[in-house]
Scaffold this motif. Structure first.
Motif, PDB file in Angstrom:
ATOM      1  N   THR A  27       0.742  -1.244   0.096  1.00  0.00           N
ATOM      2  CA  THR A  27      -0.002   0.101   0.083  1.00  0.00           C
ATOM      3  C   THR A  27       0.874   1.320   0.124  1.00  0.00           C
ATOM      4  OG1 THR A  27      -0.014   0.114   2.397  1.00  0.00           O
ATOM      5  CG2 THR A  27      -1.769  -1.149   1.180  1.00  0.00           C
ATOM      6  N   GLY A  28       2.094   1.112  -0.218  1.00  0.00           N
ATOM      7  CA  GLY A  28       3.022   2.338   0.057  1.00  0.00           C
ATOM      8  C   GLY A  28       2.885   3.338  -1.440  1.00  0.00           C
ATOM      9  N   ILE A  29       2.945   4.567  -0.780  1.00  0.00           N
ATOM     10  CA  ILE A  29       3.075   5.524  -1.845  1.00  0.00           C
ATOM     11  C   ILE A  29       4.327   6.748  -1.383  1.00  0.00           C
ATOM     12  CG2 ILE A  29       1.968   7.753  -2.986  1.00  0.00           C
ATOM     13  CD1 ILE A  29      -0.668   6.322  -1.592  1.00  0.00           C
ATOM     14  N   GLU A  30       5.433   6.439  -2.256  1.00  0.00           N
ATOM     15  CA  GLU A  30       6.651   7.252  -1.755  1.00  0.00           C
ATOM     16  C   GLU A  30       7.298   7.894  -2.907  1.00  0.00           C
ATOM     17  OE1 GLU A  30       9.125   4.736   0.375  1.00  0.00           O
ATOM     18  OE2 GLU A  30       9.456   3.376  -1.369  1.00  0.00           O
ATOM     19  N   GLY A  31       7.767   9.013  -2.905  1.00  0.00           N
ATOM     20  CA  GLY A  31       8.721   9.691  -3.676  1.00  0.00           C
ATOM     21  C   GLY A  31       9.895   8.893  -3.844  1.00  0.00           C
ATOM     22  N   THR A  32      10.711   9.089  -4.974  1.00  0.00           N
ATOM     23  CA  THR A  32      11.984   8.737  -4.808  1.00  0.00           C
ATOM     24  C   THR A  32      13.074   9.683  -4.810  1.00  0.00           C
ATOM     25  OG1 THR A  32      11.976   8.518  -7.350  1.00  0.00           O
ATOM     26  CG2 THR A  32      11.536   6.708  -6.183  1.00  0.00           C
ATOM     27  N   ILE A  76       4.243   3.452  -6.345  1.00  0.00           N
ATOM     28  CA  ILE A  76       3.126   3.492  -5.710  1.00  0.00           C
ATOM     29  C   ILE A  76       2.571   1.702  -5.512  1.00  0.00           C
ATOM     30  CG2 ILE A  76       0.665   3.439  -5.934  1.00  0.00           C
ATOM     31  CD1 ILE A  76       1.330   5.699  -8.248  1.00  0.00           C
ATOM     32  N   GLY A  77       2.387   1.216  -4.252  1.00  0.00           N
ATOM     33  CA  GLY A  77       1.905  -0.039  -4.277  1.00  0.00           C
ATOM     34  C   GLY A  77       0.704  -0.435  -4.895  1.00  0.00           C
ATOM     35  N   ALA A  78       0.633  -1.706  -5.259  1.00  0.00           N
ATOM     36  CA  ALA A  78      -0.598  -2.284  -6.223  1.00  0.00           C
ATOM     37  C   ALA A  78      -1.635  -2.089  -5.328  1.00  0.00           C
ATOM     38  CB  ALA A  78      -0.303  -3.582  -6.623  1.00  0.00           C
ATOM     39  N   LEU A  79      -1.778  -2.355  -4.010  1.00  0.00           N
ATOM     40  CA  LEU A  79      -3.013  -1.973  -3.300  1.00  0.00           C
ATOM     41  C   LEU A  79      -3.129  -0.865  -2.584  1.00  0.00           C
ATOM     42  CD1 LEU A  79      -2.833  -5.590  -1.245  1.00  0.00           C
ATOM     43  CD2 LEU A  79      -4.260  -4.877  -3.245  1.00  0.00           C
ATOM     44  N   ALA A  80      -2.367   0.098  -2.945  1.00  0.00           N
ATOM     45  CA  ALA A  80      -2.675   1.591  -2.402  1.00  0.00           C
ATOM     46  C   ALA A  80      -4.007   1.941  -3.092  1.00  0.00           C
ATOM     47  CB  ALA A  80      -1.618   2.709  -3.120  1.00  0.00           C
ATOM     48  N   ARG A  81      -4.859   2.553  -2.357  1.00  0.00           N
ATOM     49  CA  ARG A  81      -6.407   2.916  -2.826  1.00  0.00           C
ATOM     50  C   ARG A  81      -6.169   4.095  -3.773  1.00  0.00           C
ATOM     51  NH1 ARG A  81      -8.514  -1.853  -2.015  1.00  0.00           N
ATOM     52  NH2 ARG A  81      -8.107  -2.837  -0.004  1.00  0.00           N
ATOM     53  N   MET A  82      -6.908   4.149  -4.677  1.00  0.00           N
ATOM     54  CA  MET A  82      -7.227   5.253  -5.667  1.00  0.00           C
ATOM     55  C   MET A  82      -7.242   6.716  -4.866  1.00  0.00           C
ATOM     56  SD  MET A  82      -9.730   4.014  -8.469  1.00  0.00           S
ATOM     57  CE  MET A  82      -9.817   5.397  -9.485  1.00  0.00           C
ATOM     58  N   SER A  83      -7.950   6.837  -3.838  1.00  0.00           N
ATOM     59  CA  SER A  83      -8.215   8.143  -3.064  1.00  0.00           C
ATOM     60  C   SER A  83      -6.900   8.487  -2.513  1.00  0.00           C
ATOM     61  CB  SER A  83      -9.383   7.863  -2.232  1.00  0.00           C
ATOM     62  OG  SER A  83      -9.210   7.029  -1.240  1.00  0.00           O
ATOM     63  N   ASP A  84      -6.232   7.592  -1.803  1.00  0.00           N
ATOM     64  CA  ASP A  84      -5.111   7.714  -1.036  1.00  0.00           C
ATOM     65  C   ASP A  84      -3.745   8.393  -1.890  1.00  0.00           C
ATOM     66  OD1 ASP A  84      -6.359   7.175   1.194  1.00  0.00           O
ATOM     67  OD2 ASP A  84      -5.440   4.946   1.115  1.00  0.00           O
ATOM     68  N   VAL A  85      -3.764   7.699  -3.174  1.00  0.00           N
ATOM     69  CA  VAL A  85      -2.696   8.295  -4.086  1.00  0.00           C
ATOM     70  C   VAL A  85      -3.167   9.583  -4.621  1.00  0.00           C
ATOM     71  CG1 VAL A  85      -1.766   7.735  -6.306  1.00  0.00           C
ATOM     72  CG2 VAL A  85      -2.177   5.796  -4.871  1.00  0.00           C
ATOM     73  N   ALA A  86      -4.408   9.712  -4.908  1.00  0.00           N
ATOM     74  CA  ALA A  86      -4.805  11.160  -5.420  1.00  0.00           C
ATOM     75  C   ALA A  86      -4.629  12.327  -4.516  1.00  0.00           C
ATOM     76  CB  ALA A  86      -6.308  11.351  -5.933  1.00  0.00           C
ATOM     77  N   VAL A 124       3.154  14.193  -2.588  1.00  0.00           N
ATOM     78  CA  VAL A 124       3.969  13.874  -3.491  1.00  0.00           C
ATOM     79  C   VAL A 124       3.801  13.561  -4.761  1.00  0.00           C
ATOM     80  CG1 VAL A 124       4.186  11.755  -3.003  1.00  0.00           C
ATOM     81  CG2 VAL A 124       6.504  12.532  -3.848  1.00  0.00           C
ATOM     82  N   VAL A 125       2.260  12.957  -4.769  1.00  0.00           N
ATOM     83  CA  VAL A 125       1.561  12.975  -6.419  1.00  0.00           C
ATOM     84  C   VAL A 125       1.073  14.372  -6.871  1.00  0.00           C
ATOM     85  CG1 VAL A 125      -0.043  11.797  -7.383  1.00  0.00           C
ATOM     86  CG2 VAL A 125       1.123  10.560  -5.569  1.00  0.00           C
ATOM     87  N   ARG A 126       0.455  15.002  -6.102  1.00  0.00           N
ATOM     88  CA  ARG A 126      -0.313  16.193  -6.441  1.00  0.00           C
ATOM     89  C   ARG A 126       1.144  17.269  -6.921  1.00  0.00           C
ATOM     90  NH1 ARG A 126      -5.319  15.576  -5.239  1.00  0.00           N
ATOM     91  NH2 ARG A 126      -5.829  18.027  -5.723  1.00  0.00           N
ATOM     92  N   GLU A 127       2.146  17.062  -6.294  1.00  0.00           N
ATOM     93  CA  GLU A 127       3.326  18.171  -6.475  1.00  0.00           C
ATOM     94  C   GLU A 127       4.181  17.660  -7.773  1.00  0.00           C
ATOM     95  OE1 GLU A 127       7.691  19.633  -4.674  1.00  0.00           O
ATOM     96  OE2 GLU A 127       6.161  18.497  -3.428  1.00  0.00           O
TER      97      GLU A 127
END
Length: 338
Positions: free
Chosen positions: A57-62, A69-79, A83-86
């Motif tokens: 479920t991880g979401i992390e910038g390199t 992005i982990g495959a089980l990260a939820r769409m809402s969490d990624v959005a 780090v994604v928005r920036e």
């Protein structure tokens, strides 16, 4: 009622082994598509292997500016992730325009990439459909095809790929990481989605039991200046008639770099490489945008019902380029026509 057994996996190796050794088993993540298809008798697994406990479920910038992005990260969490928005606003926009809030809270990123087509003939177990039952024919070709594809089609299938975020990821040279019975693999996203050709039932190169584990977006500075434009029949809870994922770098009125992909018009998320090649070094004027759009759509093969998509796609491309090309910054499209 069809009996279905259930297994809750606690590690990736167990999940992969459980599905790969049983051709009647499927993975279950958010279930927002799987459960629908079970109810419609389109899918008929005898066992579901629940993977929601897996640590994916991880979401992390390199450090170099990319994204994992982990495959089980939820769409809402990624959005919502800063780090994604920036770094990649087009990803956040595609996710937010892709479904209702309720679905975004449940649907996983890996599941979104693997979602099946929304063609009504595919989802009607009584209709001929080469995706659902190879060799039976494609009812859409001579049937109701208003929402179907005009690019990447074949005589066996004209269904569009439904994912929004897959279009954004395709524009960004993403890699899809998997674990299967033969070990780990990484697929360039453009190779991960297959054209229908003579085998439309095969939408991905995955083996049975091969599990998506993560999504890797490489560092791409121009993606900070990006957008996802979605044109649809109504403003919310609707699939794209046409969409454009665009990242653009402009220097002194000239396009220095560009990444573009289209949704709603093709049988897979469509990398607009012809338009990209045309635009590099071109001045940011509408005439050039219109020419690039015509170049990209030159090989479109519409049906009488969806011929409007060719012009609509060209207008959407021009609108997206206009929005970013004037230097005013990113903006998300909603429901109205360009």
């Amino acid at each position: 009622m069809r009996p279905i057994t259930y297994l809750r996996a606690t590690d990736t190796a167990t999940a992969v082994a459980a599905v790969s050794t049983d051709p009647t088993s499927d993975f279950l993540a958010g279930g927002t598509t799987e459960v629908d298809l079970l109810r419609q008798n389109v899918l008929n697994p005898r066992r579901l292997v629940d993977i929601n406990d897996l640590p994916l479920t991880g979401i992390e910038g390199t450090p170099d500016g990319g994204l994992r992005i982990g495959a089980l990260a939820r769409m809402s969490d990624v959005a919502a992730a800063p780090v994604v928005r920036e770094r990649f606003p087009l990803i956040a926009q595609a996710l937010e325009l892709g479904a209702s809030a309720q679905l975004r809270n449940m649907a996983s990123m890996g599941g979104n990439l693997l979602q099946r087509v929304r063609c009504s003939y595919f989802r009607d177990a009584e209709s001929a459909c080469n995706k659902r039952e190879p060799g039976t024919g494609c009812s859409a070709i001579e049937g109701f095809s208003r929402g179907h594809a005009v690019l990447g089609t074949s005589e066996h299938c004209i269904a569009t790929h439904p994912s929004d975020v897959a279009v954004a990821l395709t524009a960004l040279d993403t890699r899809v990481h998997t674990l299967g019975p033969n070990g780990e693999r990484a697929y360039p996203v453009d190779d991960f989605f297959l054209l229908p050709g003579d085998s439309p039932h095969r939408e991905h190169p995955l083996e049975h039991g091969e599990l998506i584990t993560g999504i890797e977006v490489p560092a791409m500075p121009l993606a900070r200046h990006s957008l996802y434009l979605k044109v649809r029949d109504r403003e919310s809870y609707e699939f794209a008639l046409v969409s454009v994922a665009l990242a653009l770098s402009v220097m002194n009125g000239t396009i220095a770099d560009v990444r573009m992909a289209l949704g709603g018009v093709a049988t897979k998320p469509w990398r607009a490489r012809r338009a990209e090649d045309f635009l590099i070094g071109a001045a940011t004027v509408r005439d050039n945008f219109a020419l690039a759009a015509r170049v990209e759509m030159a090989d479109a093969r519409p049906t009488p019902m969806n011929a409007f998509k060719v012009e609509l796609a060209q207008r959407a491309i021009v609108r997206a380029l206009d929005t970013l090309g004037d230097g005013t910054g990113p903006g998300a499209g909603s429901g109205s026509s360009p």
